[in-house]
Design an enzyme around this catalytic site. Structure first.
Site, PDB file in Angstrom:
ATOM      1  N   GLY A  22       1.127  -1.282  -0.028  1.00  0.00           N
ATOM      2  CA  GLY A  22      -0.148   0.235   0.040  1.00  0.00           C
ATOM      3  C   GLY A  22       1.013   1.544   0.154  1.00  0.00           C
ATOM      4  O   GLY A  22       1.891   1.186   0.417  1.00  0.00           O
ATOM      5  N   LEU A  44      -1.808  -5.488   4.298  1.00  0.00           N
ATOM      6  CA  LEU A  44      -0.768  -6.037   3.192  1.00  0.00           C
ATOM      7  C   LEU A  44       0.381  -6.023   3.532  1.00  0.00           C
ATOM      8  O   LEU A  44       0.009  -5.762   5.179  1.00  0.00           O
ATOM      9  CB  LEU A  44      -0.407  -4.729   1.791  1.00  0.00           C
ATOM     10  N   SER A  45       1.557  -6.403   3.512  1.00  0.00           N
ATOM     11  CA  SER A  45       2.506  -6.899   4.138  1.00  0.00           C
ATOM     12  C   SER A  45       3.426  -6.124   4.473  1.00  0.00           C
ATOM     13  O   SER A  45       3.577  -5.711   5.569  1.00  0.00           O
ATOM     14  CB  SER A  45       3.577  -8.225   3.306  1.00  0.00           C
ATOM     15  N   GLU A  46       3.107  -4.463   4.047  1.00  0.00           N
ATOM     16  CA  GLU A  46       3.667  -3.564   3.993  1.00  0.00           C
ATOM     17  C   GLU A  46       2.496  -2.364   3.327  1.00  0.00           C
ATOM     18  O   GLU A  46       2.308  -2.104   2.975  1.00  0.00           O
ATOM     19  CB  GLU A  46       4.898  -2.964   4.229  1.00  0.00           C
ATOM     20  N   THR A  47       2.960  -0.915   3.970  1.00  0.00           N
ATOM     21  CA  THR A  47       2.039   0.860   3.270  1.00  0.00           C
ATOM     22  C   THR A  47       2.695   1.392   3.937  1.00  0.00           C
ATOM     23  O   THR A  47       3.366   1.379   5.522  1.00  0.00           O
ATOM     24  CB  THR A  47       0.395   0.117   4.552  1.00  0.00           C
TER      25      THR A  47
END
Length: 270
Positions: A22, A44-47
């Protein structure tokens, strides 16, 4: 407050492959707890959260959140953020400063985005048999630890052994209190790639990360020394998969070239 928000598949040139991140473009600073809530909502795994600074027209502060915690550095979210700034805001180059003070930069090098990442050393690691058992790893070739990222690197004998890794994530969490990520890697015998890897992060809420930029800041130096090469191609063997072209520029700098695909654009109302 309305926040322009994107989902970008990083380290791939095809939608629904690579690693989705994100990206939120902020008009003003917001509370870290709200950032964490947004990251949890996107799941999500990262934003990444970007806030333009007054330093220059192409300089942004960047912060990274998993669904559960903030992290200091995330490679695929940096690539995703670079894709948004370079394509959507029509810049040729972008500079980021992370919350921990790390300076990153990215620019177009068609068909790739070229980024400068840090390059990290590893140290010896006292074997942890319970950890090996949790991941089903027998007779590792080598085990090294990156103190900068709290990341463990385990080399296994070949690509098949890497594909056969089948973790018990609860046992993994219980086996160590000092590791944030575990990367299993193997030398490639295939044309086109120098090495493969998989990345597991149950300690920070991500069981298996599809494609991990930060791990290659460690893997690049590790494999450069083993292969006697400065320029390498890597592929992460997750279900989604993704590629990185790597070039060591100095003892502290790694050039990474890859692609990213924007798959969603919208507005968050928070």
């Amino acid at each position: 407050m309305k926040i322009r928000t994107f989902i970008v598949d990083a380290f791939t040139n095809k939608p629904f492959q690579g690693n989705p991140a994100g990206v939120c473009l902020l008009d003003q600073a917001i509370d870290p707890m709200k950032m964490q809530s947004i990251a949890s909502e996107l799941n999500l795994s990262e934003t990444a959260f970007l806030l333009k600074t007054k330093a220059s027209s192409n300089h942004y502060n960047i912060r990274y959140f998993t669904p559960t915690v903030e992290v200091d550095f995330c490679g695929h979210a940096t690539l995703a953020s670079s894709k948004i700034v370079l394509d959507k805001l029509d810049l040729n180059k972008v500079d980021f400063t992370t919350h921990s003070g790390l300076r990153l930069e990215a620019s177009h090098e068609y068909p790739f985005i070229k980024m400068i990442f840090p390059l990290y050393d590893t140290t010896s690691y006292l074997p942890n048999q319970k950890l090996y058992e949790a991941f089903g790893i027998e007779n590792p070739v080598s085990t090294r630890f990156s103190e900068d990222l709290d990341m463990l690197i385990i080399e296994v004998v070949d690509k098949q052994a890497l594909q056969d890794v089948n973790p018990d994530f609860q046992k993994a969490i219980e086996s160590s209190k000092t590791i944030k990520e575990l990367v299993v890697t193997a030398k490639s015998e295939d044309e086109g790639y120098d090495f493969y890897s998989r990345c597991f992060c149950p300690w920070i809420g991500i069981n298996e990360d599809p494609v991990t930029g930060a791990s290659h800041s460690v893997l690049a130096k590790y494999w450069s020394e083993k292969l006697s090469k400065k320029d390498m191609s890597a592929f992460q063997l997750s279900k989604r998969g993704g590629f990185l072209n790597l070039s060591i520029k100095s003892e502290t700098e790694l050039e990474v070239r890859s692609c990213a695909k924007i798959v969603f654009e919208g507005t968050l109302d928070v």
